[in-house]
Design an enzyme around this catalytic site. Structure first.
Site, PDB file in Angstrom:
ATOM      1  N   PRO A 764      29.396-104.131  10.640  1.00 44.11           N
ATOM      2  CA  PRO A 764      30.423-103.675   9.700  1.00 44.11           C
ATOM      3  C   PRO A 764      30.178-104.215   8.296  1.00 44.11           C
ATOM      4  CG  PRO A 764      31.264-105.475  11.038  1.00 44.11           C
ATOM      5  CD  PRO A 764      29.891-105.166  11.553  1.00 44.11           C
ATOM      6  N   ARG A 802      34.383 -95.704  -6.578  1.00 42.63           N
ATOM      7  CA  ARG A 802      34.844 -94.990  -5.378  1.00 42.63           C
ATOM      8  C   ARG A 802      35.796 -93.824  -5.670  1.00 42.63           C
ATOM      9  NH1 ARG A 802      37.395 -96.900  -1.568  1.00 42.63           N
ATOM     10  NH2 ARG A 802      36.220 -95.825   0.037  1.00 42.63           N
ATOM     11  N   CYS A 831      33.297 -91.886 -20.732  1.00 43.09           N
ATOM     12  CA  CYS A 831      33.342 -90.520 -21.234  1.00 43.09           C
ATOM     13  C   CYS A 831      32.930 -89.530 -20.152  1.00 43.09           C
ATOM     14  CB  CYS A 831      32.468 -90.390 -22.475  1.00 43.09           C
ATOM     15  SG  CYS A 831      33.146 -91.392 -23.799  1.00 43.09           S
ATOM     16  N   GLU A 832      33.796 -89.398 -19.164  1.00 40.57           N
ATOM     17  CA  GLU A 832      33.631 -88.450 -18.061  1.00 40.57           C
ATOM     18  C   GLU A 832      35.033 -88.061 -17.610  1.00 40.57           C
ATOM     19  OE1 GLU A 832      30.915 -87.284 -16.409  1.00 40.57           O
ATOM     20  OE2 GLU A 832      29.432 -88.474 -17.505  1.00 40.57           O
TER      21      GLU A 832
END
Ligand SMILES: *Cc1c(COP(=O)(O)O)cnc(C)c1O
Length: 881
Positions: A764, A802, A831-832
């Site tokens: 994990p 994420r 800047c997206e």
């Protein structure tokens, strides 16, 4: 934009709003209609509830109350048997006894209260008509249950000091006869007149402020009794509500309302607290038994809001149905209907031929069959027949097939199940349904139908395939956000929560450490903070599993040196996917035993394998080509083999690491060839490995992987270890269920007992570290644009990838202040357009520049994926105890 309620447990407040929101000035002619079903009128305490609810509405809202009741539970079934002429005398005697006994429970004198009514019931049993059982006699028989229960109830409420009047519903509801209706339906399944001019004024002249009447019954055109048919009490209440232009109609039942799926199949189904009439209609029609579909139209047409409420749990918000319900697009419910029959017609000629379809449909009409869904192509037309709308017996189908065979080739496919997604704006959701399509991709789908009102999407599959599918689909809908459960104006608590209480989740470690976090933030943000105690706690929860022989921590989730030390201190090995990672491990822990390091790369260059063998760590390989091209690297070595079991799992398409679309793992088709190639090079395969994805919610997944690999291992002979991968999830969203670790453990223990000879390894990553990490940010600007308020932070997708990459959810909190809240999008400085950390989040309304924002559960794949895009500096990191 999604508007969310301001509190996490808004149950009580919302219920109050439901009342206040629709109330205007008190007037003598303002009515609220309350309908109570069989189970709600069969116990004394339930009648106390009815009295209390009616009294409360009159007192709080200044309205008058009309209570519509069903017969005592089970009574209508008995009356139906009597109407069928079945054991008439005994059944009547039992019903008389039952009602007398209930009088006793209510401390009422049966002779005084029910004497006349019981005599009327008995008279029907000795009526001359009992021999031929004409429809008017049957209607009278069926009407007795409601007449008895309403009479009893009125007497009881009066005995409790409440001023309740009683009225005969037949004096107010007039049956209308529809053209084409059979004699049966004109008597026993009638509709009622809704154009009652002055109805409200006339009805309101009755002296008491509260009245009780019967559901299910109405006046036939000839002056005798007519029945509304099954579900008739809901419809009666709706007729009264519409005719009275009531404030609302409340349907009180023994369930909390409409759910996003049948709670019997899906315990995680969510209470739907608000629906548009059209959605409620669709949900009622496609399976929910809570509300009869016929009862919605009268209220919709009259603009009367409806509410479904739970008599046992009146504090719950219930389901409110009206025309203003939030238009948030999304799947509101998923349902399943069994017993669907498909008729597939393969053309001999051409469908386009004029009148051909008309000929086909005429034949269905001839057999009295109404068609539900239709799918057509150049050469095939397939239709479905719903058993709840049709009498689909073998005889009928045979006769129909014979008829159709004259014009086409016919195939009857049954039994099928229709799985329906209901919600507004289904077409705009298709992109979110990819996981649903994938699920159906594993079944044989006979028919897909999308309704022209854009409210439903139906898949017809074999009934056997539908078994157990709903919980899975429901979870998938939530995960893909096709079902917007986070919208608290529409989605209430889950059935599980209502029945067993909210999930008991320990508060996150950072709660109560505000001062410490604020002072860390003062040293500069963006900053990751990891709580090592949480890491240790998660590690112990896994290593305490007796079936697990070794645990490797997948360090790509978070390679912070303190975390590596903590986990190695807990007895964990470390799993690496690159030379960079294993070099980092040996730099951090120079004395670690090489056999505690596992190398599981993907498309790594040759030199990384060489370096790994030099270090003496365990190497996993997942393709034959590497053996063929670099035989010298692998000759006479011991390796583990990573296998693709043919399917992937996980919280997002992008984290599924099995199946044809994934680049990982040796496909089963090349398994024998690999073993042969390895044998030629003197390679010993000592471990089998599969890691099929990340954030897998089904606790039984891993036992399945072990069983599969153990089966293969038996055929190789040299296997000592079976590595079932990582992928254990954590509950990122408030509504996510806690991972069922006990079930996971039990599954592994059971399967390990079946194949005890292999060492069981898990690897994990996320599970160990995600909850230990918080990302601290500082608010830069708060800006409103076109109705959307945005909180800007000094870190976004550069610090935490994420949300942008996986549409992942992270809790977002303001550590600097609390108080009244508002809804914001929380964004970063990159800047997206995808630089959004969370949409529609509830934060303090006065959130301002300089506030410290905490992004929760950021310990896994947070810093590890951070980057310097836009030349913004990497976040700082801190491990604390
Ligand atoms: C990433 C990875 C893991 C860990 O996955 P989690 O979802 O973080 O548990 C385990 N094994 C392999 C091979 C991996 O690549």
């Amino acid at each position: 934009m999604v508007s969310a309620a301001t509190t996490f447990h808004p149950i009580i407040t919302r219920h109050q709003n439901l009342i206040k929101g629709t109330v205007a000035v008190a007037e003598a002619n303002r009515w609220v209609v309350l309908k109570f079903g069989g189970t709600s009128v069969s116990r004394r305490n339930r009648w106390d509830t009815i009295g209390r609810l009616a009294g409360k509405r009159m007192a709080d809202e200044g309205v008058r109350v009309l209570v519509v009741v069903s017969a005592l539970s089970g009574v209508t079934n008995e009356l139906q048997a009597i109407a069928n002429g079945d054991d008439v005398d005994a059944r009547i005697a039992a019903l008389v006894e039952r009602h007398r006994a209930f009088c006793g429970e209510l401390d009422l004198d049966a002779d005084t209260v029910l004497g006349e009514r019981l005599a009327a019931l008995q008279a029907l049993g000795t009526d001359a008509r009992v021999v031929t059982r004409p429809l008017d006699w049957q209607a009278e028989v069926l009407a007795q249950g409601e007449l008895l229960s309403s009479t009893l109830g009125a007497a009881y409420l009066r005995s409790q000091g409440l001023d309740f009047g009683w009225c005969d519903a037949r004096d107010w509801l007039d049956a209308v006869s529809l053209p084409n209706a059979s004699a049966w339906s004109q008597r026993l399944s009638v509709n009622c007149r809704l154009d009652g001019d002055g109805f409200g004024e006339r009805f309101s002249t009755q002296p008491t402020r509260a009245l009780i009447t019967q559901g299910f019954i109405s006046r036939h055109g000839d002056g005798s009794t007519a029945i509304l048919g099954r579900g008739g009490s809901d419809t009666s209440a709706a007729y009264f509500g519409a005719l009275l232009k009531a404030q609302r109609v409340e349907i009180w039942t023994d369930v909390p309302g409409m759910f996003s799926a049948n709670p019997r199949d899906v315990p995680e189904a969510r209470l739907l607290t608000r629906l548009h009439y059209a959605e409620a209609q669709e949900i009622a029609t496609t399976g929910a038994k809570v509300l009869h579909p016929r009862s919605i139209a009268p209220c919709r047409d009259a603009g009367v809001p409806m509410a479904i409420l739970d008599t046992e749990r009146p504090e719950l918000p219930g389901t409110r149905i009206d025309a203003t319900a939030a238009t948030v697009p999304g799947v509101k419910a998923i349902s399943r209907r069994n017993g669907i029959v498909l008729v597939s017609m393969e053309s001999i000629g051409m469908w386009q031929q004029v009148g051909f379809l008309a000929d086909v449909f005429e034949r269905f009409k001839r057999h009295g069959l109404s068609i539900d869904l239709i799918g057509s192509s150049e050469t095939n037309v397939t239709v479905s027949l719903d058993p709840s709308e049709n009498l689909v017996t073998t005889n009928v189908l045979e006769a129909l097939s014979a008829d159709l065979a004259e014009i086409c080739r016919v195939k009857v496919i049954a039994p099928c199940a229709a799985i329906t997604l209901v919600g507004r704006g289904m077409r705009s959701l298709l992109h979110r349904l990819s996981d649903i399509w994938a699920t159906f991709g594993r079944q044989h789908v006979h028919l897909i139908s999308q309704s022209s009102n854009d409210l439903n999407l139906t898949f017809v599959i074999d009934e056997a395939d539908a078994e157990g599918l709903l919980p899975h689909l429901h979870a998938e809908l939530i995960r893909s956000r096709a079902m917007p459960v986070r919208d608290a104006t529409v989605f209430g608590p889950s059935w599980r929560e209502i029945a067993f209480g909210a999930p008991q989740r320990a508060p996150a470690w950072w709660r109560g450490r505000r001062e410490q976090l604020l002072s860390l933030a003062a040293q500069g943000t963006p900053r990751y903070v990891y709580d090592l105690a949480t890491v240790r706690d998660r590690a112990r929860s896994l290593s305490a599993t007796s079936a697990v022989d070794r645990c490797f921590y997948a360090i790509k989730a978070n390679p912070h040196p303190e975390i590596l030390r903590t986990l190695v201190g807990e007895g964990f090995g470390l799993e690496c996917v690159s030379q960079g990672e294993f070099d980092h491990v040996f730099a951090t822990l120079p004395h670690i035993t090489p056999s505690r390091v596992l190398f599981t790369p993907s498309f790594a260059p040759r030199r990384e394998y060489e370096a790994a063998f030099e270090r003496g760590i365990i190497v996993t390989l997942d393709n034959i080509e590497a053996l063929q091209r670099w035989p010298d690297v692998f000759r006479n070595r011991t390796i583990w083999l990573r296998i693709d079991l043919g399917h992937g799992e996980g919280h997002h398409e992008k984290v599924k690491t099995g199946g044809v679309a994934a680049k990982f793992g040796l496909p089963m088709t090349r398994f024998d060839a690999f073993v042969e190639e390895a044998r030629k090079l003197g390679i010993r395969i000592s471990g089998l490995h599969a890691h099929l994805g990340s954030g897998i919610e089904d606790p039984q997944h891993w036992r399945g992987v072990y069983a599969h690999l153990a089966g293969l291992a038996d055929g190789i002979g040299t296997i000592e270890t079976i590595d079932i991968g990582g992928g254990l999830p954590i509950p990122y969203t408030p509504e996510a269920p806690q991972f069922d670790l006990p079930l996971w453990r039990a599954g592994l223990e059971e399967i390990k007992a079946a194949y005890p000879r292999y060492g069981l390894v898990i690897e994990p990553g996320r599970y160990l570290v995600a909850e230990s990490g918080a990302l601290l940010l500082t608010t830069t600007q708060v800006v409103e644009k076109d109705g959307v308020r945005r909180v800007g932070c000094d870190g976004g997708m550069n610090a935490l990838m994420r949300p942008a990459m996986y549409e992942a959810y992270h809790g977002i909190f303001n550590l600097s202040r609390d108080g009244d809240t508002a809804v914001f999008d929380v964004v970063g400085p990159i800047c997206e357009s995808s630089d959004v950390i969370g949409r529609g989040r509830t934060l303090p309304a006065d959130t301002a520049e300089g506030d410290v924002i905490l992004v929760a559960d950021a310990g896994a794949y947070g810093m590890a994926m951070a980057n310097t895009y836009n030349l913004r500096a990497l976040p700082a990191e801190e491990a604390i105890e």
